[in-house]
Enzyme design. Structure first.
Site, PDB file in Angstrom:
ATOM      1  N   GLU A 128       0.848  -1.210   0.000  1.00 10.69           N
ATOM      2  CA  GLU A 128       0.000   0.000   0.000  1.00 10.69           C
ATOM      3  C   GLU A 128       0.880   1.257   0.000  1.00 10.69           C
ATOM      4  OE1 GLU A 128      -2.972   0.464   3.222  1.00 10.69           O
ATOM      5  OE2 GLU A 128      -2.406   2.575   3.183  1.00 10.69           O
ATOM      6  N   THR A 166      -3.101   3.069   5.904  1.00 17.77           N
ATOM      7  CA  THR A 166      -4.453   2.920   6.467  1.00 17.77           C
ATOM      8  C   THR A 166      -4.502   2.066   7.734  1.00 17.77           C
ATOM      9  OG1 THR A 166      -4.853   1.084   4.965  1.00 17.77           O
ATOM     10  CG2 THR A 166      -5.702   3.234   4.301  1.00 17.77           C
TER      11      THR A 166
END
Ligand code: F3S
Length: 284
Positions: A128, A166
């Site tokens: 990510e 996140t």
């Protein structure tokens, strides 16, 4: 037997969307690839392989294919990968990047265009974060620990924008931001941590407080499942960590009148349902 299953058990919204996308694409037919494993769950990846889905593990492997559909998983990819895929005219791209990750791509890209230095709080090895770096321009750093924040040398006079991976720990993120604020000029922070994990943990704790026994389902090596197990064990002494329903078959649930069920982030729904069915159907 009363069974309470956590609503937040298993896949978060972004992972569910990505996994569902792959199954929908299988229905449509044609050659299907995922860029990286769609999810860290062997059972799911094996099932997809049986249905003809191939995992591409590197840019080189992506470069070798000329046709078919490539699905981008919830972690997202960097701008280079999108550009590479665009060049390949025979390839259809289905983007299953989680909308919360897409939002980070947008933030860093806009902030970088304003001439600001981007700091991503997260692990630079994580796919990510690699994807986010690819949207952050040339002036970007990745910081994972308070120590790294202390050692960070800001470019003189350059404003800084900070975002987070996140799944980063909120407490640690706040500490790092506080350190950066003391060192850098004009720090703009956007907390991009997703609360799916926190919600799952809070709900597990609530359920574990009301039941006689608690079942936590997830992979042996899944750190978020282990964390769920620890949280539940604090409130419910009879907490069991299982991978599939098979681990429960020979276990006694004698005297248990109310049982709670939760599952880690990479546990598919059908495994949760099998466990539910088993505990409901067992005669105690
Ligand atoms: Fe899941 Fe998307 Fe959050 S993948 S953990 S809902 S950022």
């Amino acid at each position: 037997m009363k069974v309470i299953t956590a609503k937040s058990a298993g896949f978060c919204f972004g992972v569910k969307k990505a996994v569902d996308t792959v199954y929908e694409e299988i229905e449509k037919g044609g050659r299907i690839y995922t860029y990286g494993e769609i999810i860290h769950n062997e059972l799911v990846v094996e099932d997809l392989e049986k249905k003809g889905v191939t995992v591409l593990n590197s840019v080189e492997e992506l470069n070798e294919i000329e046709e078919g559909t490539v699905i981008i998983r919830s972690h997202g990819v960097s701008k280079d990968i999108y550009e590479l895929l665009e060049e390949k005219k025979g390839i259809r791209v289905v983007d299953a990047t989680c909308p919360f990750v897409l939002k980070i791509h947008k933030i860093v890209s806009e902030e970088s265009k304003k001439g600001r230095h981007i700091i991503i709080v997260g692990s630079s090895d994580h796919p990510e974060v690699k994807g986010i770096i690819g949207f952050a321009g040339d002036s970007v750093s990745c910081i994972q620990t308070e120590k790294e924040a202390e050692e960070f040398l800001p470019e003189s006079g350059k404003s800084v924008s900070v975002v987070a991976q996140t799944t980063f720990n909120l407490h640690k993120f706040n500490n790092i931001v506080e350190i950066l604020k003391k060192k850098c000029y004009d720090v703009h922070t956007v907390n991009t941590i997703c609360n799916a994990t926190e919600q799952r943990q809070t709900e597990a704790l609530e359920i574990a407080s009301q039941v006689d026994a608690m079942v936590v389902i997830g992979g042996k090596n899944s750190s978020n499942t282990r964390k769920l197990y620890e949280i539940c064990s604090e409130r419910c002494a009879d907490t069991r960590f299982i991978q599939t329903v098979d681990d429960l078959v020979n276990e006694s649930l004698k005297g248990v009148k109310c049982i709670g069920i939760t599952a880690g982030a990479s546990t598919p729904n059908y495994i949760i349902e099998e466990v539910q069915k088993h505990v409901r159907g067992t005669d105690f």
